[in-house]
Design a protein around this motif. Sequence first.
Motif, mmCIF file in Angstrom:
data_model
loop_
_atom_site.group_PDB
_atom_site.id
_atom_site.type_symbol
_atom_site.label_atom_id
_atom_site.label_comp_id
_atom_site.label_asym_id
_atom_site.label_seq_id
_atom_site.Cartn_x
_atom_site.Cartn_y
_atom_site.Cartn_z
ATOM 1 N N THR A 1 0.894 -1.075 0.107
ATOM 2 C CA THR A 1 0.034 -0.159 0.065
ATOM 3 C C THR A 1 1.041 1.198 -0.001
ATOM 4 N N TYR B 1 4.448 6.494 -6.357
ATOM 5 C CA TYR B 1 3.342 5.639 -5.913
ATOM 6 C C TYR B 1 2.300 6.148 -6.912
ATOM 7 N N HIS B 2 1.922 7.556 -6.859
ATOM 8 C CA HIS B 2 0.869 7.862 -7.641
ATOM 9 C C HIS B 2 1.033 7.659 -8.992
ATOM 10 N N ASP C 1 -3.167 -0.336 -3.312
ATOM 11 C CA ASP C 1 -4.093 0.769 -3.286
ATOM 12 C C ASP C 1 -4.536 1.011 -4.752
ATOM 13 N N LYS C 2 -5.742 1.720 -4.893
ATOM 14 C CA LYS C 2 -6.490 2.046 -5.874
ATOM 15 C C LYS C 2 -6.418 3.780 -5.961
ATOM 16 N N ASP D 1 -9.472 5.330 -4.447
ATOM 17 C CA ASP D 1 -9.393 5.289 -3.117
ATOM 18 C C ASP D 1 -8.659 6.124 -2.320
ATOM 19 N N LEU D 2 -7.252 6.128 -2.714
ATOM 20 C CA LEU D 2 -6.640 7.246 -1.988
ATOM 21 C C LEU D 2 -7.050 8.846 -2.308
ATOM 22 N N ARG E 1 -10.029 8.970 0.510
ATOM 23 C CA ARG E 1 -9.092 9.105 1.825
ATOM 24 C C ARG E 1 -8.521 10.430 1.857
#
Length: 442
Positions: free
Chosen positions: A24, A148-149, A233-234, A237-238, A241
């Motif tokens: 994640t 990550y993004h 992660d998707k 979803d990030l 959040r």
Amino acid sequence: MRKTVVLFSMIFSAFIGQAQEKFTLASAQEYALDHAYGVQIAELEIQRARQIYLQNLAIGLPQASASGQYIYNVELGALVTDFDGDGVLDELVFGTDYQAQGGLVVNQLIFDGSYVVALMAAKVLKENAEIGMDQSKAELKREVAKAYHLALLSEESVAVLKANKDYLADLASEMKKMNEAGLVSKADADQMMLNYNNIENALRYSEGQANVAKMLLKLQMGYPVKQVVLLADKMEDLVVRAAAASTLTTIGFDPTKSVDYLGMANQVEGAKLQVLNKQLAYLPSIGVSYQNNIQYMSSEANIFGDASVDIPSSLVAGSISVPLFSSGNGRAQVQEAKIQRDQARIGLQQLEEGLIMQHGALVNEFHQGIANFLAQKENVALAKRIRDQRRKEYDAGLASSMELTQTETQYQDALQAMFMAAQNALDKKSELEYLMTKQQKQ
């Protein structure tokens, strides 16, 4: 045979489990804090600062050294003179064939202005290394988040392109059959095949970009680049959040607690110490020393034998060095140090104002990024409905292939705009988290 197959499957599964790992965003950042190269270097810098402090501290503690020497005089020197006054020169030989000497010297610094400043500077250096560690960790979390993004964006873009490729493949195949049956023109069938070829090329390029993005992520994390990393992660979803984590934008921002400000403030302290060091150079330097020496002289090689003579000596000495006149050089050095200190202070004030402006801009851009993502997400739903409706109209002969192509392109553009909006919003959140690292720890 069956047992062999089962055993091979177990070994293969274990190998796959070791060769790849799923992360994640939070776990990727935690992994990076333990393995990234930048953090390792920052930890070594703290250890280096500790050693510099010990070096400076040792200067003011007793310093002892010992020395020794063994001499064989191949030919002794002599003094030639007329001892008896009879006009005949006589030769007087000095020394012995063998000599040895040893000594012990102990020095103790009593006072030196530069020593006092050195101890204070070592403390500043240690604090700078600790601030550097905090800064490195904050920067690392920010850069890992951005990588990550980007990896998520690339991965989800590939997934969408694959789905659209399958969609266009079916459509192109269907139109080819309809053309063969004389239901649509050759141009319409070719247009759809052209759309399929374009998206196939785009997919191939995106897959390459996704691999590069994951390699960048692994490099930022300190993860072996040859091993496979999976993203848990998707993107959506990030973003959801991130939108819920509104505390980042409501916490009062104190620029003097940011890691960038603390680093610059530490440099100002160093500049102040430089001024003090130049000023204390006007004061005397005081020290004491003790020496103990012994000399052995013998006509035999064994200097400890009965034929040897030992001559001990010792002394205690005090020293003082007082600067008297330097033709204005010392004063000029003090003034230069003060100018550098004032420059550092102005730079710190400028940074404080800049951080306040940066925080306000990031809060605004973060809110705008979330709003833009929600708008683009709605546009994707609209573009998909339009595309599906055009497909039905085309099947019913109410729309042209050009209109169908335009709606497909519009849908692809909407998807890319949504992904870019999500990445932008998340990157702004990462920048905001970096800026407020210390505030979040309160």
